[in-house]
Enzyme design. Sequence first.
Site, PDB file in Angstrom:
ATOM      1  N   ASP A  35     -39.585  25.774 -21.599  1.00  0.00           N
ATOM      2  CA  ASP A  35     -39.746  25.265 -20.239  1.00  0.00           C
ATOM      3  C   ASP A  35     -40.429  23.895 -20.267  1.00  0.00           C
ATOM      4  O   ASP A  35     -41.283  23.635 -21.123  1.00  0.00           O
ATOM      5  CB  ASP A  35     -40.592  26.249 -19.422  1.00  0.00           C
ATOM      6  CG  ASP A  35     -40.482  26.013 -17.936  1.00  0.00           C
ATOM      7  OD1 ASP A  35     -39.556  25.300 -17.500  1.00  0.00           O
ATOM      8  OD2 ASP A  35     -41.335  26.529 -17.193  1.00  0.00           O
ATOM      9  N   ASN A  83     -29.665  29.464 -13.613  1.00  0.00           N
ATOM     10  CA  ASN A  83     -29.585  28.015 -13.821  1.00  0.00           C
ATOM     11  C   ASN A  83     -28.317  27.392 -13.252  1.00  0.00           C
ATOM     12  O   ASN A  83     -28.230  26.157 -13.108  1.00  0.00           O
ATOM     13  CB  ASN A  83     -29.695  27.669 -15.305  1.00  0.00           C
ATOM     14  CG  ASN A  83     -31.087  27.836 -15.862  1.00  0.00           C
ATOM     15  OD1 ASN A  83     -31.264  28.017 -17.070  1.00  0.00           O
ATOM     16  ND2 ASN A  83     -32.109  27.784 -15.012  1.00  0.00           N
TER      17      ASN A  83
END
EC number: 2.5.1.-
Length: 259
Positions: A35, A83
């Site tokens: 991340d 996503n």
Amino acid sequence: MNKPLDYIFPAPPSDVDLGALDVDRIPEHIAVIMDGNGRWAKKRALNRLRGHKAGIEAVRETIRCASDLGVRYLTIYSFSTENWKRPEDEVVGLMDLFAKTMLAEVDGLHEEHVRVMTIGDLSVLPAETREAFDEAWEKTRDNDGMTLVVAVNYGSRQEILRACEHCMREAVLVAEETGEVIVPTEELFERGLYTCGIPDPDLLIRTSGEMRLSNFLLWQIAYSEFVVTDVLWPDFDRYELLRCLLEYQGRDRRFGAVK
């Protein structure tokens, strides 16, 4: 592990005691939520895709270091089912980046005896991306080194539903063939997971300081140790991995028992 620690970590920071790392307690399976690519790019006034490209070097470094340390499985969370909600140009760019990176890296991974596999639903990926992952699997499937597990179009809730459907199908088949009613077990359920045959992660690392699981390996991490670092993924290197391993080794893993 067949390489000395001072070869793997040639220049450890002054605040890290390399001698404290117990080479006999290296996790068998490390999972990573990578991340912070977008924030890394934003801090530098770059577009998000530049952040993802910068994160590729961190992936290389982590794979190389984990393999040298004797980690047997490394799972990286590359693209989640959620996503797809990102801007179209970012998603298209990511799919192209996956394909080009996999094709560029597979020969080197093969030389290091790394086996590459994927978890997730690849059926909806662009053909070029899907074919790159398929080619990597075919080239490396017989390797006996570390297994690199790439989670792409992966969502743990969807995986759990898939495993439930597997249990239901098995129950129907047994009922039709024998008339018996089978009771689902953990073993039967796990045979329906993408990770069937892979041991559960010992250590889950998340970068960028976020304290959430993001629909990642919810079944498999029941007793994993979590280490969260504020470092953004493109800045994650072997020495950050070393810090995570030292924190992991400082834990007392009781698995629900009292010691």
